[in-house]
Design a protein around this motif. Sequence first.
Motif, PDB file in Angstrom:
ATOM      1  N   ILE A 139      58.415  16.544  79.484  1.00 49.40           N
ATOM      2  CA  ILE A 139      57.003  16.585  79.866  1.00 49.40           C
ATOM      3  C   ILE A 139      56.301  17.489  78.865  1.00 49.40           C
ATOM      4  O   ILE A 139      56.554  18.688  78.811  1.00 49.40           O
ATOM      5  N   VAL A 140      55.436  16.893  78.057  1.00 48.64           N
ATOM      6  CA  VAL A 140      54.745  17.621  77.001  1.00 48.64           C
ATOM      7  C   VAL A 140      53.470  18.265  77.534  1.00 48.64           C
ATOM      8  O   VAL A 140      53.104  19.360  77.131  1.00 48.64           O
ATOM      9  N   ASP A 141      52.806  17.579  78.451  1.00 53.23           N
ATOM     10  CA  ASP A 141      51.554  18.083  78.992  1.00 53.23           C
ATOM     11  C   ASP A 141      51.320  17.446  80.354  1.00 53.23           C
ATOM     12  O   ASP A 141      51.855  16.375  80.646  1.00 53.23           O
TER      13      ASP A 141
ATOM     14  N   LEU B  97      52.163  13.660  80.563  1.00 58.34           N
ATOM     15  CA  LEU B  97      52.337  13.116  79.224  1.00 58.34           C
ATOM     16  C   LEU B  97      53.770  13.427  78.814  1.00 58.34           C
ATOM     17  O   LEU B  97      54.164  14.596  78.754  1.00 58.34           O
ATOM     18  N   ILE B  98      54.572  12.379  78.578  1.00 59.58           N
ATOM     19  CA  ILE B  98      55.989  12.586  78.277  1.00 59.58           C
ATOM     20  C   ILE B  98      56.340  11.987  76.927  1.00 59.58           C
ATOM     21  O   ILE B  98      55.628  11.115  76.413  1.00 59.58           O
ATOM     22  N   GLU B  99      57.447  12.469  76.376  1.00 60.67           N
ATOM     23  CA  GLU B  99      57.971  11.913  75.132  1.00 60.67           C
ATOM     24  C   GLU B  99      59.451  12.256  75.042  1.00 60.67           C
ATOM     25  O   GLU B  99      59.874  13.329  75.467  1.00 60.67           O
ATOM     26  N   GLY B 100      60.216  11.342  74.493  1.00 63.05           N
ATOM     27  CA  GLY B 100      61.641  11.561  74.268  1.00 63.05           C
ATOM     28  C   GLY B 100      62.009  11.094  72.879  1.00 63.05           C
ATOM     29  O   GLY B 100      62.495   9.974  72.711  1.00 63.05           O
ATOM     30  N   PRO B 101      61.773  11.916  71.856  1.00 60.70           N
ATOM     31  CA  PRO B 101      62.014  11.462  70.486  1.00 60.70           C
ATOM     32  C   PRO B 101      63.486  11.169  70.187  1.00 60.70           C
ATOM     33  O   PRO B 101      63.782  10.353  69.325  1.00 60.70           O
ATOM     34  N   THR B 102      64.396  11.791  70.900  1.00 55.96           N
ATOM     35  CA  THR B 102      65.818  11.549  70.646  1.00 55.96           C
ATOM     36  C   THR B 102      66.380  10.420  71.506  1.00 55.96           C
ATOM     37  O   THR B 102      67.463   9.920  71.222  1.00 55.96           O
ATOM     38  N   THR B 103      65.655  10.019  72.542  1.00 60.49           N
ATOM     39  CA  THR B 103      66.138   8.957  73.432  1.00 60.49           C
ATOM     40  C   THR B 103      65.350   7.662  73.295  1.00 60.49           C
ATOM     41  O   THR B 103      65.626   6.702  74.003  1.00 60.49           O
ATOM     42  N   GLY B 104      64.356   7.646  72.423  1.00 66.17           N
ATOM     43  CA  GLY B 104      63.596   6.427  72.192  1.00 66.17           C
ATOM     44  C   GLY B 104      62.442   6.204  73.152  1.00 66.17           C
ATOM     45  O   GLY B 104      61.954   5.086  73.276  1.00 66.17           O
ATOM     46  N   VAL B 105      61.992   7.249  73.820  1.00 66.16           N
ATOM     47  CA  VAL B 105      60.847   7.130  74.723  1.00 66.16           C
ATOM     48  C   VAL B 105      59.594   7.522  73.947  1.00 66.16           C
ATOM     49  O   VAL B 105      59.481   8.645  73.463  1.00 66.16           O
TER      50      VAL B 105
END
Length: 152
Positions: free
Chosen positions: A14-16, A57-65
């Motif tokens: 969760i980025v924000d 706001l989510i992101e997963g740069p290592t999991t492809g999200v």
Amino acid sequence: MINYGADAGKLAVIVDIIDHNRFIDIAHLAINHRLCGIYSAKKKKQAGWERSEALALIEGPTTGVARTQYAFRRLTLTPLVVKVPRAAGQAVLKAAIEKQGLAASWAKTSWAKKIDARAKRAGASDFDRFKLMKYKKLRREIVNKSVKTIKA
């Protein structure tokens, strides 16, 4: 971890937190059968208006999200925490995840092991299930035989 949709089962950070002080005009939704305008919480709450759900706001740069917004009800919080500044970029987030060793920490949890076992069991062929049944039967016979010798 995302628990619904195309990215279900993947880890994301969760980025924000997107402002959840918004209102949706329910009366307009009922008339037009589509999402209408979202208004500021500073406006007076009028009859027929309801609060929308909280989004992250989510992101997963290592999991492809990819960076996207998700409702909190579509997310499951894990005990793993990554310390990043608010609204951190992808490079900063990826560096923090790799520095902390999030993938290794997640793989050690019983939750991840349970998910992997469930996936392995679901992907087993008929012959694999047959072999497993035979091994369990053999183990049961050995245990029962040793229990009988202990009781005797």
